[in-house]
Design a protein around this motif. Sequence first.
Motif, short mmCIF file in Angstrom:
data_model
loop_
_atom_site.label_atom_id
_atom_site.label_comp_id
_atom_site.label_asym_id
_atom_site.label_seq_id
_atom_site.Cartn_x
_atom_site.Cartn_y
_atom_site.Cartn_z
N THR A 1 -4.34 64.35 33.53
CA THR A 1 -4.42 65.78 33.83
C THR A 1 -4.15 66.03 35.31
O THR A 1 -3.47 66.99 35.67
N VAL A 2 -4.67 65.16 36.17
CA VAL A 2 -4.39 65.30 37.61
C VAL A 2 -2.88 65.19 37.85
O VAL A 2 -2.28 66.00 38.57
N ARG A 3 -2.25 64.21 37.21
CA ARG A 3 -0.80 64.04 37.39
C ARG A 3 -0.04 65.26 36.88
O ARG A 3 0.89 65.75 37.52
N LYS A 4 -0.48 65.78 35.74
CA LYS A 4 0.19 66.94 35.15
C LYS A 4 0.06 68.17 36.05
O LYS A 4 1.03 68.88 36.33
N LEU A 5 -1.16 68.44 36.53
CA LEU A 5 -1.38 69.61 37.39
C LEU A 5 -0.59 69.46 38.70
O LEU A 5 -0.02 70.43 39.20
N THR A 6 -0.56 68.25 39.24
CA THR A 6 0.17 68.00 40.49
C THR A 6 1.66 68.30 40.29
O THR A 6 2.30 68.95 41.13
N LYS A 7 2.19 67.86 39.16
CA LYS A 7 3.61 68.08 38.89
C LYS A 7 3.91 69.57 38.66
O LYS A 7 4.83 70.13 39.24
#
Length: 225
Positions: A212-218
């Motif tokens: 989720t962190v990776r998704k939000l960052t992207k």
Amino acid sequence: MNNELKIVPSILSADFANLGRDIAAIENDCEALHIDIMDGHYVPNLSMGVPVVKSIRKVSKLTFDTHLMITNPEDFIKPFAEAGSDMITFHIECTKDAEALIADIRKLGVKAGVAIHPDTPIEVLAPFCKKGACDLILIMCVNPGFGEQSFMESAYDRIRAVRKMLDDDSSEALLAIDGGIRPSNIASAAEAGARHIVAGSAVFKSEDPGATVRKLTKLGNDSIR
Ligand code: DX5
Ligand code: ZN
């Protein structure tokens, strides 16, 4: 300014019986961890204190971004710095002399942030948006005190206004937002100018916090490229 958007998970929504495990789940996907300190006076809730920060310092290399929601921040900057905080943010509503408090936080070798409640007019931040005046401005996008609330739409204009004040004086201070951030609104918040994005429930109540962190960052970075 450094235009990169970063997600800063808030451990308020982590499982307090498994803090080490939950921090490990996001440790490699972000640079900083947001730690909410509540006193039951400035906000109608209690969270955690110095011993918790000290303990998790031993299991994480992340930058500790400590958010003091307490009426007497002056009394606690030293204990939280010694416990391992790398940044300490206090509420502008909770001090009579914010400039002196920023100086005292910096003397402890820690970055200093200024947070603002949704009911406080944004103009009070003008002195802190001057170049070098502080290291981070935190705009609350919910009433402070609880996780899992809805993002207040009125925050967008406030983010834009502070972004302009910072840019007008070439301030390098991070523009942080806190509360109600989800995959559905991160692009709008990024477009408004926020770059240090605190996210609690969206991260820790999800099935795979690291993903989720990776998704939000992207999602956030894609919207501002
Ligand atoms: C609220 C805290 C936030 C909180 C955000 O007073 O300052 O940091 O953890 O939680 P979410 O992202 O769930 O709104
Ligand atoms: Zn917070």
